[in-house]
Write a protein that holds these residues in place. Structure first.
Motif, PDB file in Angstrom:
ATOM      1  N   VAL A 192       0.833  -1.205   0.000  1.00 51.22           N
ATOM      2  CA  VAL A 192       0.000   0.000   0.000  1.00 51.22           C
ATOM      3  C   VAL A 192       0.868   1.256   0.000  1.00 51.22           C
ATOM      4  CG1 VAL A 192      -1.783   1.271   1.255  1.00 51.22           C
ATOM      5  CG2 VAL A 192      -1.840  -1.232   1.190  1.00 51.22           C
ATOM      6  N   PHE A 193       1.948   1.222   0.764  1.00 53.39           N
ATOM      7  CA  PHE A 193       2.769   2.422   0.928  1.00 53.39           C
ATOM      8  C   PHE A 193       3.483   2.819  -0.354  1.00 53.39           C
ATOM      9  CE2 PHE A 193       7.077   4.045   1.570  1.00 53.39           C
ATOM     10  CZ  PHE A 193       6.807   5.248   2.202  1.00 53.39           C
ATOM     11  N   TRP A 194       4.101   1.872  -1.049  1.00 47.41           N
ATOM     12  CA  TRP A 194       4.976   2.210  -2.163  1.00 47.41           C
ATOM     13  C   TRP A 194       4.236   2.905  -3.313  1.00 47.41           C
ATOM     14  CZ3 TRP A 194       9.363   3.757  -3.459  1.00 47.41           C
ATOM     15  CH2 TRP A 194       9.929   3.550  -4.708  1.00 47.41           C
ATOM     16  N   PRO A 195       3.138   2.364  -3.840  1.00 49.39           N
ATOM     17  CA  PRO A 195       2.437   3.105  -4.904  1.00 49.39           C
ATOM     18  C   PRO A 195       1.832   4.412  -4.413  1.00 49.39           C
ATOM     19  CG  PRO A 195       1.201   1.153  -4.278  1.00 49.39           C
ATOM     20  CD  PRO A 195       2.521   1.053  -3.599  1.00 49.39           C
ATOM     21  N   THR A 196       1.363   4.435  -3.162  1.00 50.52           N
ATOM     22  CA  THR A 196       0.810   5.683  -2.630  1.00 50.52           C
ATOM     23  C   THR A 196       1.889   6.750  -2.519  1.00 50.52           C
ATOM     24  OG1 THR A 196      -0.805   4.393  -1.361  1.00 50.52           O
ATOM     25  CG2 THR A 196      -0.497   6.686  -0.732  1.00 50.52           C
ATOM     26  N   PHE A 197       3.068   6.357  -2.082  1.00 51.28           N
ATOM     27  CA  PHE A 197       4.180   7.293  -1.945  1.00 51.28           C
ATOM     28  C   PHE A 197       4.577   7.870  -3.300  1.00 51.28           C
ATOM     29  CE2 PHE A 197       8.850   7.751  -2.156  1.00 51.28           C
ATOM     30  CZ  PHE A 197       9.011   8.826  -1.292  1.00 51.28           C
ATOM     31  N   LEU A 229      -5.851   1.480  -6.352  1.00 49.96           N
ATOM     32  CA  LEU A 229      -6.417   1.693  -5.020  1.00 49.96           C
ATOM     33  C   LEU A 229      -5.842   2.953  -4.373  1.00 49.96           C
ATOM     34  CD1 LEU A 229      -6.429  -1.943  -3.550  1.00 49.96           C
ATOM     35  CD2 LEU A 229      -8.331  -0.681  -4.575  1.00 49.96           C
ATOM     36  N   ALA A 230      -4.536   3.164  -4.548  1.00 52.52           N
ATOM     37  CA  ALA A 230      -3.918   4.370  -3.990  1.00 52.52           C
ATOM     38  C   ALA A 230      -4.479   5.625  -4.655  1.00 52.52           C
ATOM     39  CB  ALA A 230      -2.400   4.310  -4.172  1.00 52.52           C
ATOM     40  N   GLY A 231      -4.670   5.558  -5.975  1.00 51.68           N
ATOM     41  CA  GLY A 231      -5.262   6.699  -6.668  1.00 51.68           C
ATOM     42  C   GLY A 231      -6.666   6.999  -6.178  1.00 51.68           C
ATOM     43  N   ALA A 232      -7.446   5.939  -5.946  1.00 50.16           N
ATOM     44  CA  ALA A 232      -8.796   6.146  -5.422  1.00 50.16           C
ATOM     45  C   ALA A 232      -8.759   6.751  -4.020  1.00 50.16           C
ATOM     46  CB  ALA A 232      -9.551   4.818  -5.411  1.00 50.16           C
ATOM     47  N   ASP A 233      -7.822   6.282  -3.196  1.00 49.30           N
ATOM     48  CA  ASP A 233      -7.699   6.837  -1.840  1.00 49.30           C
ATOM     49  C   ASP A 233      -7.319   8.314  -1.878  1.00 49.30           C
ATOM     50  OD1 ASP A 233      -8.350   4.434  -0.702  1.00 49.30           O
ATOM     51  OD2 ASP A 233      -6.271   3.793  -0.413  1.00 49.30           O
ATOM     52  N   LEU A 234      -6.329   8.652  -2.701  1.00 51.40           N
ATOM     53  CA  LEU A 234      -5.895  10.049  -2.773  1.00 51.40           C
ATOM     54  C   LEU A 234      -6.980  10.941  -3.366  1.00 51.40           C
ATOM     55  CD1 LEU A 234      -2.191   9.612  -3.958  1.00 51.40           C
ATOM     56  CD2 LEU A 234      -3.030  10.096  -1.657  1.00 51.40           C
ATOM     57  N   LEU A 235      -7.680  10.428  -4.378  1.00 53.92           N
ATOM     58  CA  LEU A 235      -8.762  11.217  -4.963  1.00 53.92           C
ATOM     59  C   LEU A 235      -9.886  11.434  -3.954  1.00 53.92           C
ATOM     60  CD1 LEU A 235     -10.011  12.599  -7.421  1.00 53.92           C
ATOM     61  CD2 LEU A 235     -10.948  10.377  -8.108  1.00 53.92           C
ATOM     62  N   GLY A 236     -10.227  10.374  -3.226  1.00 51.67           N
ATOM     63  CA  GLY A 236     -11.253  10.526  -2.200  1.00 51.67           C
ATOM     64  C   GLY A 236     -10.837  11.492  -1.108  1.00 51.67           C
ATOM     65  N   THR A 237      -9.555  11.435  -0.727  1.00 48.87           N
ATOM     66  CA  THR A 237      -9.061  12.369   0.290  1.00 48.87           C
ATOM     67  C   THR A 237      -9.121  13.808  -0.205  1.00 48.87           C
ATOM     68  OG1 THR A 237      -7.581  10.654   1.151  1.00 48.87           O
ATOM     69  CG2 THR A 237      -7.096  12.933   1.752  1.00 48.87           C
ATOM     70  N   ALA A 238      -8.713  14.026  -1.463  1.00 46.21           N
ATOM     71  CA  ALA A 238      -8.745  15.380  -2.020  1.00 46.21           C
ATOM     72  C   ALA A 238     -10.174  15.902  -2.131  1.00 46.21           C
ATOM     73  CB  ALA A 238      -8.069  15.390  -3.391  1.00 46.21           C
ATOM     74  N   VAL A 239     -11.088  15.048  -2.594  1.00 42.03           N
ATOM     75  CA  VAL A 239     -12.486  15.473  -2.711  1.00 42.03           C
ATOM     76  C   VAL A 239     -13.076  15.756  -1.335  1.00 42.03           C
ATOM     77  CG1 VAL A 239     -14.789  14.719  -3.408  1.00 42.03           C
ATOM     78  CG2 VAL A 239     -12.840  14.291  -4.900  1.00 42.03           C
ATOM     79  N   GLY A 240     -12.782  14.889  -0.370  1.00 42.89           N
ATOM     80  CA  GLY A 240     -13.280  15.124   0.979  1.00 42.89           C
ATOM     81  C   GLY A 240     -12.732  16.402   1.587  1.00 42.89           C
ATOM     82  N   PHE A 241     -11.447  16.671   1.353  1.00 43.56           N
ATOM     83  CA  PHE A 241     -10.859  17.905   1.867  1.00 43.56           C
ATOM     84  C   PHE A 241     -11.499  19.129   1.214  1.00 43.56           C
ATOM     85  CE2 PHE A 241      -7.601  21.251   1.626  1.00 43.56           C
ATOM     86  CZ  PHE A 241      -7.331  21.421   2.980  1.00 43.56           C
ATOM     87  N   ALA A 242     -11.722  19.050  -0.105  1.00 48.53           N
ATOM     88  CA  ALA A 242     -12.350  20.175  -0.797  1.00 48.53           C
ATOM     89  C   ALA A 242     -13.774  20.406  -0.293  1.00 48.53           C
ATOM     90  CB  ALA A 242     -12.354  19.921  -2.302  1.00 48.53           C
TER      91      ALA A 242
END
Length: 264
Positions: free
Chosen positions: A136-141, A203-216
């Motif tokens: 999980v860490f490596w592609p997310t990083f 999965l990492a892209g979905a997590d980051l996109l969800g985090t960005a949308v939630g933050f916005a």
């Protein structure tokens, strides 16, 4: 002592000590309390890293196992970024220009170390299997790093003042990291194949996109609440102009404080 109590004592308690120690260090002004916060955070980090030996039967030790693998390259990356950032065009805390080469070298060594954990025999493995947190860490990083570098480069180019050189460097780093992502998607690593990397990358892209949308959304909701609250407030009452009596009182005070005898 049962397994759950051992995990709480030797893993989760050290995990809790890390943010607590950091909070004490940042919020305290006395040197004794700051040193105590540093000691608590360091003790907690040590406990997390040692969790594969203190509670080897707990499934939570995979996180501590990964932290132990990441301390070295992460420290080099952070030290390199610090030296490069504060040896450049900064107003405060400027370091000698000679530290920039040392920072670049530390950053490159740390990044090569990270790369070796995917393509060489440095992949974090636990009980003969790849650490699931590493997957999980490596592609997310990588994905987060290329996005942050691109956003920073664009910000420097748009709103920065004489930051073209720094912007170009960030564009280069972003492109280099993106090329690593493409290589990892097509070339198998030493312990992680390309198909598994692609799966966790999405999965990492979905997590980051969800985090960005939630933050916005959170920012928009917060701004909307503030706007509605300000609109609901009544206008403050207007102040009446001074009366002649008040003018006379002010004039008397002014003449008593700044008045003087005229020179002949």
């Amino acid at each position: 002592m049962d397994a759950m109590a051992q995990a709480a004592l030797w893993f989760w308690l050290p995990v809790a000590l890390i943010p607590l120690g950091i909070w004490i260090f940042l919020s305290s002004k006395e040197s004794l309390q700051r040193r105590m916060g540093q000691a608590m955070a360091l003790l907690g980090l040590t406990g997390v890293v040692l969790s594969p030996w203190t509670v080897p039967e707990s499934p939570s030790i995979a996180a501590g196992h990964l932290v132990g693998f990441l301390i070295g390259p992460a420290a080099l990356l952070l030290a390199g970024l610090y030296l490069v950032a504060f040896s450049g065009n900064v107003a405060v805390g400027k370091l000698p220009k000679s530290d920039r080469r040392l920072g670049v070298m530390a950053f490159l060594i740390g990044f090569v170390w990270f790369t070796g954990m995917h393509w060489w025999n440095l992949t974090p493995s636990l009980d003969g299997e790849v650490n699931r947190y590493w997957l999980v860490f490596w592609p997310t990083f990588l994905l987060l790093l290329t996005c942050l570098c691109s956003a920073s480069a664009l910000s420097l180019r748009v709103i920065g003042d004489r930051r073209t050189k720094e912007s170009n460097v960030l564009w280069f780093v972003s492109g280099f990291v993106f090329s690593l992502i493409v290589l990892a998607m097509t070339i198998d690593g030493s312990a992680v194949d390309a198909a598994s990397f692609r799966y966790h990358l999405w999965l990492a892209g979905a997590d980051l996109l969800g985090t960005a949308v939630g933050f916005a959304i959170a920012v928009l909701v917060f701004g909307g609440v503030i706007m509605l609250h300000e609109r609901s407030l009544e206008e403050p009452p207007s102040v009446h102009p001074p009366t002649p009596k008040e003018f006379e009182h002010v004039a008397a005070i002014v003449s008593a404080n700044i008045g003087g005898e005229e020179s002949e």
